[in-house]
Design a protein around this motif. Sequence first.
Motif, PDB file in Angstrom:
ATOM      1  N   ALA A 157       0.922  -1.099  -0.072  1.00 49.89           N
ATOM      2  CA  ALA A 157       0.150  -0.026  -0.028  1.00 49.89           C
ATOM      3  C   ALA A 157       0.671   1.197  -0.084  1.00 49.89           C
ATOM      4  N   LEU A 158       0.500   2.134  -0.446  1.00 46.33           N
ATOM      5  CA  LEU A 158       0.752   3.743  -0.670  1.00 46.33           C
ATOM      6  C   LEU A 158      -0.372   4.483   0.035  1.00 46.33           C
ATOM      7  N   ILE A 159       0.316   5.228   1.140  1.00 45.34           N
ATOM      8  CA  ILE A 159      -0.775   6.008   1.787  1.00 45.34           C
ATOM      9  C   ILE A 159      -0.199   7.660   1.654  1.00 45.34           C
ATOM     10  N   ASP A 160      -1.024   8.380   1.269  1.00 42.11           N
ATOM     11  CA  ASP A 160      -0.867   9.791   0.947  1.00 42.11           C
ATOM     12  C   ASP A 160      -1.505  10.680   1.977  1.00 42.11           C
ATOM     13  N   PHE A 161      -0.476  11.141   2.730  1.00 46.52           N
ATOM     14  CA  PHE A 161      -0.971  12.024   3.666  1.00 46.52           C
ATOM     15  C   PHE A 161      -0.915  13.447   3.226  1.00 46.52           C
ATOM     16  N   TYR A 162      -2.223  14.229   3.188  1.00 50.46           N
ATOM     17  CA  TYR A 162      -2.447  15.543   2.472  1.00 50.46           C
ATOM     18  C   TYR A 162      -3.221  16.448   3.332  1.00 50.46           C
ATOM     19  N   ALA A 163      -3.197  17.638   2.748  1.00 54.70           N
ATOM     20  CA  ALA A 163      -4.573  18.570   3.148  1.00 54.70           C
ATOM     21  C   ALA A 163      -5.085  19.335   2.136  1.00 54.70           C
ATOM     22  N   ASP A 164      -6.374  19.802   2.030  1.00 57.28           N
ATOM     23  CA  ASP A 164      -6.938  20.208   1.009  1.00 57.28           C
ATOM     24  C   ASP A 164      -6.272  21.493   0.541  1.00 57.28           C
ATOM     25  N   TRP A 165      -5.596  22.337   1.666  1.00 63.63           N
ATOM     26  CA  TRP A 165      -5.084  23.433   1.312  1.00 63.63           C
ATOM     27  C   TRP A 165      -3.736  23.492   0.833  1.00 63.63           C
ATOM     28  N   CYS A 166      -3.035  22.380   0.695  1.00 65.40           N
ATOM     29  CA  CYS A 166      -1.558  22.268   0.322  1.00 65.40           C
ATOM     30  C   CYS A 166      -1.379  22.186  -1.141  1.00 65.40           C
ATOM     31  N   ALA A 167      -0.777  22.984  -1.689  1.00 64.85           N
ATOM     32  CA  ALA A 167      -0.511  23.224  -2.990  1.00 64.85           C
ATOM     33  C   ALA A 167       0.340  21.851  -3.670  1.00 64.85           C
ATOM     34  N   PRO A 168       1.507  21.495  -3.007  1.00 68.50           N
ATOM     35  CA  PRO A 168       2.129  20.252  -3.459  1.00 68.50           C
ATOM     36  C   PRO A 168       1.196  19.058  -3.624  1.00 68.50           C
ATOM     37  N   CYS A 169       0.497  19.067  -2.587  1.00 66.21           N
ATOM     38  CA  CYS A 169      -0.600  17.887  -2.367  1.00 66.21           C
ATOM     39  C   CYS A 169      -1.374  17.745  -3.627  1.00 66.21           C
ATOM     40  N   LYS A 170      -2.056  19.195  -4.022  1.00 64.52           N
ATOM     41  CA  LYS A 170      -3.009  19.130  -5.209  1.00 64.52           C
ATOM     42  C   LYS A 170      -2.197  18.777  -6.325  1.00 64.52           C
ATOM     43  N   MET A 171      -0.930  19.055  -6.298  1.00 67.74           N
ATOM     44  CA  MET A 171       0.063  18.813  -7.482  1.00 67.74           C
ATOM     45  C   MET A 171       0.365  17.220  -7.897  1.00 67.74           C
ATOM     46  N   ILE A 172       0.379  16.477  -6.758  1.00 75.63           N
ATOM     47  CA  ILE A 172       0.814  15.109  -6.819  1.00 75.63           C
ATOM     48  C   ILE A 172      -0.655  14.036  -6.840  1.00 75.63           C
ATOM     49  N   ALA A 173      -1.870  14.893  -6.790  1.00 72.20           N
ATOM     50  CA  ALA A 173      -2.994  14.075  -6.577  1.00 72.20           C
ATOM     51  C   ALA A 173      -3.409  13.514  -7.749  1.00 72.20           C
TER      52      ALA A 173
ATOM     53  N   GLN B 193       4.739  15.768   9.770  1.00 71.93           N
ATOM     54  CA  GLN B 193       4.984  17.306  10.139  1.00 71.93           C
ATOM     55  C   GLN B 193       4.904  18.053   9.013  1.00 71.93           C
ATOM     56  N   SER B 194       5.151  17.515   7.855  1.00 68.74           N
ATOM     57  CA  SER B 194       5.216  18.041   6.457  1.00 68.74           C
ATOM     58  C   SER B 194       4.267  17.399   5.483  1.00 68.74           C
ATOM     59  N   ILE B 195       3.638  17.938   4.611  1.00 72.16           N
ATOM     60  CA  ILE B 195       2.841  17.482   3.607  1.00 72.16           C
ATOM     61  C   ILE B 195       2.936  17.821   2.319  1.00 72.16           C
ATOM     62  N   PRO B 196       2.957  17.049   1.324  1.00 74.93           N
ATOM     63  CA  PRO B 196       2.473  15.699   1.464  1.00 74.93           C
ATOM     64  C   PRO B 196       3.605  14.783   1.971  1.00 74.93           C
ATOM     65  N   SER B 197       3.103  13.591   2.661  1.00 75.47           N
ATOM     66  CA  SER B 197       3.981  12.766   3.269  1.00 75.47           C
ATOM     67  C   SER B 197       3.498  11.361   2.603  1.00 75.47           C
ATOM     68  N   LEU B 198       4.408  10.856   2.063  1.00 77.58           N
ATOM     69  CA  LEU B 198       3.790   9.307   1.439  1.00 77.58           C
ATOM     70  C   LEU B 198       4.560   8.311   2.248  1.00 77.58           C
ATOM     71  N   LEU B 199       3.520   7.215   2.746  1.00 75.01           N
ATOM     72  CA  LEU B 199       3.968   6.250   3.257  1.00 75.01           C
ATOM     73  C   LEU B 199       4.015   4.879   2.503  1.00 75.01           C
ATOM     74  N   PHE B 200       4.779   4.266   2.190  1.00 75.36           N
ATOM     75  CA  PHE B 200       5.355   3.281   1.354  1.00 75.36           C
ATOM     76  C   PHE B 200       5.081   1.717   2.398  1.00 75.36           C
ATOM     77  N   ILE B 201       4.019   1.179   2.125  1.00 70.54           N
ATOM     78  CA  ILE B 201       4.171  -0.264   3.032  1.00 70.54           C
ATOM     79  C   ILE B 201       4.039  -1.279   2.290  1.00 70.54           C
ATOM     80  N   PRO B 202       5.080  -2.102   2.369  1.00 69.50           N
ATOM     81  CA  PRO B 202       5.445  -3.238   1.616  1.00 69.50           C
ATOM     82  C   PRO B 202       4.752  -4.502   2.272  1.00 69.50           C
ATOM     83  N   LYS B 203       4.486  -5.520   1.506  1.00 63.79           N
ATOM     84  CA  LYS B 203       3.728  -6.842   2.135  1.00 63.79           C
ATOM     85  C   LYS B 203       4.483  -7.232   3.384  1.00 63.79           C
TER      86      LYS B 203
END
Length: 114
Positions: A27-43, A77-87
């Motif tokens: 799994a990959l989890i994207d920690f984001y916020a609606d107001w975050c410009a870089p978050c909107k860029m990677i969405a 502490q900073s967004i976006p933060s991506l959590l890579f979860i291997p099996k």
Amino acid sequence: MTTELFKQTIFNYENNQEWKFEGDRPALIDFYADWCAPCKMIAPILEELSEKYDGKIDIYKVNTEQEQELSSVFGIQSIPSLLFIPKEGMPKMQAGAMAKQALEQAIENELINA
């Protein structure tokens, strides 16, 4: 993804001290916020990759404003933060937006070929 869904499908941190992945696929989890410009860029990139890797990995989004408990569990502490979860093995956190090619490479290295 809500905190409750996370505990059911990824990791129940209330019941387990040691990391124990509950999912069927990496799994990959994207920690984001609606107001975050870089978050909107990677969405849209994450949307594309979700289609490309459909059936191979699961991609989730966690709104850090709404899911503050879950965000604090991972020390976001900073967004976006991506959590890579291997099996198998421990998850890895990547802070900051990534270009599509770098993100694809990370998915291949950390999740698909792990």
